[in-house]
Design a protein around this motif. Structure first.
Motif, PDB file in Angstrom:
ATOM      1  N   LEU A   1       0.815  -1.220   0.000  1.00 54.59           N
ATOM      2  CA  LEU A   1       0.000   0.000   0.000  1.00 54.59           C
ATOM      3  C   LEU A   1       0.849   1.270   0.000  1.00 54.59           C
ATOM      4  N   PRO A   2       0.275   2.398  -0.434  1.00 56.46           N
ATOM      5  CA  PRO A   2       0.978   3.685  -0.355  1.00 56.46           C
ATOM      6  C   PRO A   2       1.004   4.219   1.064  1.00 56.46           C
ATOM      7  N   SER A   3       1.727   5.306   1.263  1.00 53.66           N
ATOM      8  CA  SER A   3       1.833   5.942   2.574  1.00 53.66           C
ATOM      9  C   SER A   3       0.556   6.717   2.904  1.00 53.66           C
ATOM     10  N   THR A   4       0.406   7.056   4.174  1.00 54.22           N
ATOM     11  CA  THR A   4      -0.687   7.938   4.587  1.00 54.22           C
ATOM     12  C   THR A   4      -0.386   9.365   4.121  1.00 54.22           C
ATOM     13  N   VAL A   5      -1.397  10.200   4.119  1.00 57.39           N
ATOM     14  CA  VAL A   5      -1.190  11.611   3.764  1.00 57.39           C
ATOM     15  C   VAL A   5      -1.262  12.479   5.011  1.00 57.39           C
ATOM     16  N   GLN A   6      -2.448  12.519   5.640  1.00 65.35           N
ATOM     17  CA  GLN A   6      -2.651  13.443   6.756  1.00 65.35           C
ATOM     18  C   GLN A   6      -1.675  13.197   7.906  1.00 65.35           C
ATOM     19  N   SER A   7      -1.572  11.945   8.372  1.00 66.22           N
ATOM     20  CA  SER A   7      -0.726  11.689   9.538  1.00 66.22           C
ATOM     21  C   SER A   7       0.757  11.845   9.221  1.00 66.22           C
ATOM     22  N   SER A   8       1.178  11.499   7.999  1.00 68.78           N
ATOM     23  CA  SER A   8       2.583  11.692   7.620  1.00 68.78           C
ATOM     24  C   SER A   8       2.967  13.164   7.699  1.00 68.78           C
ATOM     25  N   ILE A   9       2.093  14.004   7.170  1.00 73.58           N
ATOM     26  CA  ILE A   9       2.354  15.446   7.174  1.00 73.58           C
ATOM     27  C   ILE A   9       2.271  15.995   8.599  1.00 73.58           C
ATOM     28  N   ALA A  10       1.267  15.530   9.356  1.00 73.76           N
ATOM     29  CA  ALA A  10       1.093  16.026  10.726  1.00 73.76           C
ATOM     30  C   ALA A  10       2.295  15.676  11.600  1.00 73.76           C
ATOM     31  N   PHE A  11       2.766  14.442  11.539  1.00 79.14           N
ATOM     32  CA  PHE A  11       3.901  14.039  12.352  1.00 79.14           C
ATOM     33  C   PHE A  11       5.186  14.736  11.912  1.00 79.14           C
ATOM     34  N   THR A  12       5.335  14.937  10.608  1.00 74.40           N
ATOM     35  CA  THR A  12       6.502  15.664  10.103  1.00 74.40           C
ATOM     36  C   THR A  12       6.507  17.097  10.627  1.00 74.40           C
ATOM     37  N   SER A  13       5.326  17.703  10.671  1.00 70.91           N
ATOM     38  CA  SER A  13       5.203  19.072  11.183  1.00 70.91           C
ATOM     39  C   SER A  13       5.535  19.131  12.668  1.00 70.91           C
ATOM     40  N   ILE A  14       4.997  18.192  13.447  1.00 70.69           N
ATOM     41  CA  ILE A  14       5.267  18.159  14.890  1.00 70.69           C
ATOM     42  C   ILE A  14       6.759  17.998  15.160  1.00 70.69           C
ATOM     43  N   ALA A  15       7.407  17.143  14.355  1.00 70.99           N
ATOM     44  CA  ALA A  15       8.827  16.847  14.555  1.00 70.99           C
ATOM     45  C   ALA A  15       9.750  17.907  13.942  1.00 70.99           C
ATOM     46  N   ARG A  16       9.164  18.949  13.343  1.00 73.27           N
ATOM     47  CA  ARG A  16       9.929  20.025  12.702  1.00 73.27           C
ATOM     48  C   ARG A  16      10.782  19.501  11.539  1.00 73.27           C
TER      49      ARG A  16
END
Length: 337
Positions: free
Chosen positions: A120-135
């Motif tokens: 399967l492909p990666s998630t969209v919302q959570s991938s972006i959200a976690f990347t944002s949280i982690a700077r």
């Protein structure tokens, strides 16, 4: 009594917060319980099947309408990062899934579910959200996660067709790919074409769109498990197999998290890009996976096939939430290191 109920409710919410379990995940497993107790049958099942297809089409139409043209083409110049993420998502993951399916620790159907999960492909919302949280590199995460889902509409059914064929499975084939195009890709394209007309409405009603998004997945899970229950799923999957599946999902995620992190460092990416590669390259999308399973694995098999995905999805959210907080605490002065 009302006071006691309120205290119990607050305690339950506190427990969910500590365990990093979203109410939506509880709802997903609630659909499994509901389907186990009250599965839909006969003519009602046929009617639900039509509703599910319409819900999936609406879901991918909204995905197309939400994704801006800028997000589709942004970051293409950072081709090295995107190719790295795609390699983890569509090369390393399927290889690991193939190895796991050949170990013989899971039943053939659950092993097929693990292999499907890995395609399967990666998630969209959570991938972006976690990347944002982690700077991390959020712009690259938007592009990479979007590209993964777009390519996944084509790549996943091809991988499933090839790998399941090697496993003796019946999934895949040109007919399945046609179904994917009609039920997923076509609504997505129509959403993109309609974006100039509906983008403002979608943006204004984000919460409503979110309900439609998650509600569609809940409906698909209920329909898939209803058919699986009628087909005797709980006589085919034992408690021991569920425990083994849980351990297998944990090991799979641990391997991928380590590979994406240390792989990004070995390739000389910056800390921000490392974060993006790890979060985008280690996750699997339930929003794409559940509808796709219903197309590629018709009948009661689909209910068992999505079990590994549902378990892996929760584990990845819990693990990545902790990791994102860890990255977020690093000193600002070394962000550019």
């Amino acid at each position: 009594m009302p006071g006691g109920t309120r205290i119990l409710s607050m305690g339950f919410k506190s427990l969910l917060d500590k365990l990093k379990i979203e109410p939506y995940v509880i709802a997903l497993f609630g659909m499994v319980v509901l389907a186990s107790v009250l599965p839909v049958r006969g003519a009602a099942a046929e009617g639900l099947s039509v509703i599910v297809k319409l819900a999936i089409a609406l879901l991918f139409f909204l995905h197309g309408a939400k994704l801006s043209r800028e997000a589709v083409v942004a970051g293409v110049t950072h081709w090295r990062l995107h190719l790295t993420i795609l390699a983890f998502t569509f090369v390393m993951f399927p290889v690991l899934g193939l190895v796991a399916s050949k170990l013989g620790v899971l039943s053939s159907t659950l092993a097929a579910g693990m292999l499907f999960l890995c395609c399967l492909p990666s998630t969209v919302q959570s991938s972006i959200a976690f990347t944002s949280i982690a700077r991390g590199n959020v712009a690259a995460a938007v592009c990479a996660a979007s590209a993964s889902n777009l390519f996944g509409i084509f790549i996943t059914p091809v991988l499933v067709s090839v790998l399941m064929h090697t496993q003796g499975g019946a999934a895949g084939g040109w007919e399945s790919i046609q179904d994917i195009i009609v039920q997923l890709l076509l609504p997505f394209i129509l959403g993109q074409l309609a974006r100039p007309l509906v983008a403002k409405w979608v943006e204004k009603h984000k919460q409503l769109v979110g309900y439609v998004d998650r509600g569609s997945i809940l409906l698909v899970v209920y329909a898939a498990f209803s058919e699986a229950v009628v087909g005797g799923i709980w006589s085919k999957v034992s408690a021991l197999e569920m425990v083994v599946l849980l351990v297998a999902c944990c090991i799979l995620l641990a391997i991928v998290l380590a590979a994406t992190t240390y792989g990004a460092r070995a390739l000389g990416f910056s800390k921000e890009d490392e974060i993006t590669i790890m979060f985008c390259g280690s996750k699997k999308s339930m929003a794409t996976g559940v509808p796709m399973a219903g197309i590629l694995f018709p009948g009661p098999t689909a209910g068992v096939i999505v079990l590994p995905l549902m378990i892996f999805h929760q584990i990845q959210l819990m693990a990545c939430s902790v990791i994102a907080q860890h990255y977020a605490k690093r000193p600002s002065e070394i962000v550019e290191a």
